[in-house]
Write a protein that holds these residues in place. Structure first.
Motif, PDB file in Angstrom:
ATOM      1  N   LYS A  12      -9.188 -20.173  14.867  1.00 36.97           N
ATOM      2  CA  LYS A  12      -9.405 -21.522  15.360  1.00 36.97           C
ATOM      3  C   LYS A  12     -10.819 -21.649  15.892  1.00 36.97           C
ATOM      4  CE  LYS A  12      -4.600 -22.335  16.715  1.00 36.97           C
ATOM      5  NZ  LYS A  12      -3.703 -22.678  17.835  1.00 36.97           N
ATOM      6  N   PHE A  13     -11.371 -22.864  15.714  1.00 40.79           N
ATOM      7  CA  PHE A  13     -12.679 -23.155  16.280  1.00 40.79           C
ATOM      8  C   PHE A  13     -12.439 -23.754  17.662  1.00 40.79           C
ATOM      9  CE2 PHE A  13     -16.055 -26.586  16.476  1.00 40.79           C
ATOM     10  CZ  PHE A  13     -16.965 -25.756  17.090  1.00 40.79           C
ATOM     11  N   ASN A  14     -12.637 -22.968  18.689  1.00 38.72           N
ATOM     12  CA  ASN A  14     -12.405 -23.399  20.060  1.00 38.72           C
ATOM     13  C   ASN A  14     -13.747 -23.745  20.689  1.00 38.72           C
ATOM     14  OD1 ASN A  14     -12.182 -23.012  23.062  1.00 38.72           O
ATOM     15  ND2 ASN A  14     -10.015 -22.736  22.501  1.00 38.72           N
ATOM     16  N   ALA A  15     -13.939 -25.021  20.980  1.00 39.75           N
ATOM     17  CA  ALA A  15     -15.228 -25.506  21.464  1.00 39.75           C
ATOM     18  C   ALA A  15     -15.621 -24.874  22.792  1.00 39.75           C
ATOM     19  CB  ALA A  15     -15.190 -27.034  21.597  1.00 39.75           C
ATOM     20  N   GLU A  16     -14.679 -24.801  23.721  1.00 40.94           N
ATOM     21  CA  GLU A  16     -15.001 -24.267  25.046  1.00 40.94           C
ATOM     22  C   GLU A  16     -15.381 -22.787  24.956  1.00 40.94           C
ATOM     23  OE1 GLU A  16     -13.069 -24.070  29.547  1.00 40.94           O
ATOM     24  OE2 GLU A  16     -11.867 -24.731  27.830  1.00 40.94           O
ATOM     25  N   GLU A  17     -14.616 -22.025  24.165  1.00 41.04           N
ATOM     26  CA  GLU A  17     -14.907 -20.604  24.004  1.00 41.04           C
ATOM     27  C   GLU A  17     -16.241 -20.402  23.305  1.00 41.04           C
ATOM     28  OE1 GLU A  17     -13.004 -16.635  21.836  1.00 41.04           O
ATOM     29  OE2 GLU A  17     -11.871 -18.522  21.908  1.00 41.04           O
ATOM     30  N   THR A  18     -16.502 -21.252  22.303  1.00 40.78           N
ATOM     31  CA  THR A  18     -17.763 -21.154  21.559  1.00 40.78           C
ATOM     32  C   THR A  18     -18.956 -21.381  22.475  1.00 40.78           C
ATOM     33  OG1 THR A  18     -16.704 -21.910  19.524  1.00 40.78           O
ATOM     34  CG2 THR A  18     -19.096 -22.111  19.648  1.00 40.78           C
ATOM     35  N   GLN A  36     -21.495 -32.523  22.270  1.00 39.20           N
ATOM     36  CA  GLN A  36     -20.403 -33.259  21.644  1.00 39.20           C
ATOM     37  C   GLN A  36     -19.712 -32.350  20.633  1.00 39.20           C
ATOM     38  OE1 GLN A  36     -21.781 -36.956  19.964  1.00 39.20           O
ATOM     39  NE2 GLN A  36     -22.589 -37.713  21.920  1.00 39.20           N
ATOM     40  N   ASN A  37     -18.399 -32.551  20.474  1.00 35.46           N
ATOM     41  CA  ASN A  37     -17.613 -31.748  19.550  1.00 35.46           C
ATOM     42  C   ASN A  37     -16.987 -32.648  18.490  1.00 35.46           C
ATOM     43  OD1 ASN A  37     -16.015 -29.857  18.266  1.00 35.46           O
ATOM     44  ND2 ASN A  37     -14.432 -29.868  19.855  1.00 35.46           N
ATOM     45  N   SER A  38     -17.333 -32.426  17.233  1.00 33.86           N
ATOM     46  CA  SER A  38     -16.780 -33.237  16.149  1.00 33.86           C
ATOM     47  C   SER A  38     -15.472 -32.658  15.630  1.00 33.86           C
ATOM     48  CB  SER A  38     -17.778 -33.315  14.992  1.00 33.86           C
ATOM     49  OG  SER A  38     -17.874 -32.062  14.329  1.00 33.86           O
ATOM     50  N   GLY A  39     -15.110 -31.478  16.110  1.00 32.20           N
ATOM     51  CA  GLY A  39     -13.937 -30.802  15.581  1.00 32.20           C
ATOM     52  C   GLY A  39     -14.302 -29.755  14.549  1.00 32.20           C
ATOM     53  N   GLU A  40     -15.428 -29.924  13.902  1.00 31.32           N
ATOM     54  CA  GLU A  40     -15.902 -28.964  12.915  1.00 31.32           C
ATOM     55  C   GLU A  40     -17.240 -28.356  13.302  1.00 31.32           C
ATOM     56  OE1 GLU A  40     -15.994 -30.685   9.062  1.00 31.32           O
ATOM     57  OE2 GLU A  40     -13.828 -30.954   8.943  1.00 31.32           O
ATOM     58  N   ALA A  41     -17.930 -28.974  14.242  1.00 25.51           N
ATOM     59  CA  ALA A  41     -19.231 -28.466  14.691  1.00 25.51           C
ATOM     60  C   ALA A  41     -19.515 -28.992  16.089  1.00 25.51           C
ATOM     61  CB  ALA A  41     -20.332 -28.903  13.734  1.00 25.51           C
ATOM     62  N   LEU A  42     -20.407 -28.290  16.787  1.00 31.52           N
ATOM     63  CA  LEU A  42     -20.876 -28.736  18.090  1.00 31.52           C
ATOM     64  C   LEU A  42     -22.245 -29.388  17.920  1.00 31.52           C
ATOM     65  CD1 LEU A  42     -20.002 -25.705  20.383  1.00 31.52           C
ATOM     66  CD2 LEU A  42     -18.794 -27.890  20.240  1.00 31.52           C
ATOM     67  N   TYR A  43     -22.453 -30.532  18.563  1.00 31.94           N
ATOM     68  CA  TYR A  43     -23.736 -31.229  18.552  1.00 31.94           C
ATOM     69  C   TYR A  43     -24.342 -31.074  19.941  1.00 31.94           C
ATOM     70  CZ  TYR A  43     -22.379 -33.377  14.118  1.00 31.94           C
ATOM     71  OH  TYR A  43     -22.010 -33.588  12.820  1.00 31.94           O
ATOM     72  N   LEU A  44     -25.405 -30.285  20.008  1.00 35.52           N
ATOM     73  CA  LEU A  44     -26.059 -30.047  21.291  1.00 35.52           C
ATOM     74  C   LEU A  44     -27.369 -30.826  21.327  1.00 35.52           C
ATOM     75  CD1 LEU A  44     -24.312 -27.374  20.543  1.00 35.52           C
ATOM     76  CD2 LEU A  44     -25.585 -26.326  22.395  1.00 35.52           C
ATOM     77  N   TYR A  45     -27.444 -31.799  22.226  1.00 41.26           N
ATOM     78  CA  TYR A  45     -28.642 -32.615  22.383  1.00 41.26           C
ATOM     79  C   TYR A  45     -29.512 -31.984  23.464  1.00 41.26           C
ATOM     80  CZ  TYR A  45     -26.109 -36.126  19.698  1.00 41.26           C
ATOM     81  OH  TYR A  45     -25.428 -36.778  18.705  1.00 41.26           O
ATOM     82  N   GLY A  46     -30.823 -31.885  23.181  1.00 43.61           N
ATOM     83  CA  GLY A  46     -31.686 -31.266  24.166  1.00 43.61           C
ATOM     84  C   GLY A  46     -33.143 -31.265  23.765  1.00 43.61           C
ATOM     85  N   THR A  47     -33.905 -30.388  24.421  1.00 49.56           N
ATOM     86  CA  THR A  47     -35.345 -30.306  24.200  1.00 49.56           C
ATOM     87  C   THR A  47     -35.724 -28.861  23.894  1.00 49.56           C
ATOM     88  OG1 THR A  47     -35.671 -32.074  25.815  1.00 49.56           O
ATOM     89  CG2 THR A  47     -37.615 -30.791  25.179  1.00 49.56           C
ATOM     90  N   PRO A  48     -36.458 -28.618  22.812  1.00 47.35           N
ATOM     91  CA  PRO A  48     -36.874 -27.247  22.493  1.00 47.35           C
ATOM     92  C   PRO A  48     -37.782 -26.670  23.577  1.00 47.35           C
ATOM     93  CG  PRO A  48     -37.120 -28.678  20.578  1.00 47.35           C
ATOM     94  CD  PRO A  48     -36.843 -29.568  21.758  1.00 47.35           C
TER      95      PRO A  48
END
Length: 370
Positions: A12-18, A36-48
């Protein structure tokens, strides 16, 4: 953040564990302010925190350890880091085995003919081709296995070698492996690229030495068959002189060594995604594109020189010029750590490797004789 689980295969893809596993690696290079979690991937917004072009390269290795990949995008004025579980397909090793067996058979048939066997009247004479088969498979196999081992060493996904049976005068079109996923760095690109030619050439030298110490068989040419007069490269001639070999006819095992040197030469041509192209791209970065662009034109000029000036068969160079044109036009994908240059030791090894490749060159590799 949505804590929805997403099934993937048996796991399972567990967002919190990931996030808990990967976040310490991510925040070293990417300052996250929203997830944000789409269910298939995590979207991490930020600054390099570093050059954006280096983000995926910095994260590739730690994320691979947990079975994840990532992609950095810039959308609507924001940087978005996509983190997703990688799907790995199980290799069908039976295909590799079948091709290996088929190539073993086709090369043994050719080796038997080279040894003067009459397969029509004595099918069991097929085993006279076994020495050539073992020699040529060792040369081709060592080349590809060196690529495979080095790719695995750098964490890259690579298939086992695929041997290619083909009705040529050696019974095969060689062997290849498939790479999947990105190349992590110029260092990895160099190591994988240089390992094959060096291992294959070392085996070719060993096979040549053995073959030159064996007595060449007496062969009666088959009806409507074509005999080849081989052009011997400097490295082969050097080995001949070293072992004191004489005679114009080669034992099939020595011929396998000649084939290995010729294959090494072709692979080391610095163009496209040939081994030589990989090595040069790792050594010079994007500047290598200029040499990759020129190489097909140089090969074409060599072919035309052989045909029109020497009045010999230069088709091999013309055909390779056309192939290189295609390879060069396709370009070369950039490694993830493209800005990290090679160390001096690898640069030196690369120069030596290209010199060894030149020692395998002969202007007229072979020509038919009546």
């Amino acid at each position: 953040m949505n804590q929805e689980n997403h099934k993937k295969g048996k796991g399972k893809f567990n967002a919190e564990e990931t996030v808990s596993r990967l976040y310490p690696y991510i925040v070293r290079v990417f300052d996250v302010y929203e997830i944000q979690n789409s269910g298939e991937a995590l979207y991490l917004y930020g600054t390099p925190k570093t050059d954006a072009a280096n983000i995926t390269g910095e994260l590739w290795e730690p994320l691979q350890q947990f079975g994840f990949g990532c992609t950095l995008k810039y959308e609507l004025g924001e940087y978005v880091l996509l983190v997703f579980p990688e799907k790995k397909k199980k290799e069908k090793t039976w295909v590799n085995i079948v091709l290996f067996i088929a190539t073993f058979f086709t090369t043994m048939v050719c080796g038997a003919w080279m040894s003067g066997a009459d397969l029509e009247n004595g099918p069991l004479q097929l085993f006279r081709g076994l020495p050539f088969t073992l020699a040529i498979m060792a040369v081709l196999g060592s080349h590809e296995m060196a690529h495979y081992v080095m790719a695995k060493y750098h964490g890259m996904e690579a298939s086992l070698p695929y041997f290619i049976p083909f009705p040529t005068f050696i019974g095969t079109m060689g062997a290849l492996i498939r790479y999947k996923g990105p190349v992590p760095s110029r260092k990895a690109l160099f190591d994988v690229g240089v390992a094959g030619p060096l291992a294959g050439l070392l085996m070719s030298v060993a096979v040549t030495v053995i073959g030159l110490n064996l007595e060449a068989p007496t062969v009666n040419p088959l009806t409507n068959s074509t005999m080849l007069d081989l052009g011997l490269p400097p490295l082969f001639v050097f080995i001949q002189n070293l072992v004191g070999a004489t005679g114009e006819t080669l034992h099939p095992v020595a011929f396998a060594g000649w084939v290995g040197m010729f294959v090494t030469l072709l692979n080391l041509l610095p163009a496209g995604q040939l081994d030589g192209g990989h090595i040069l791209r790792a050594m010079m970065g994007k500047k290598a594109e200029k040499i990759s662009f020129l190489m097909p034109r140089i090969m074409l000029l060599i072919g035309l020189y052989v045909i029109y000036w020497l009045k010999e068969d230069g088709f091999i160079w013309v055909s390779w010029a056309l192939l290189l044109w295609i390879f060069a036009a396709a370009g070369h994908p950039s490694p993830l750590h493209d800005k990290v240059e090679l160390d001096k030791k690898r640069i030196f090894i690369g120069i030596i490797t290209f010199i060894l490749g030149l020692l395998c060159f002969t202007l007229i590799p072979f020509k038919s004789i009546s």
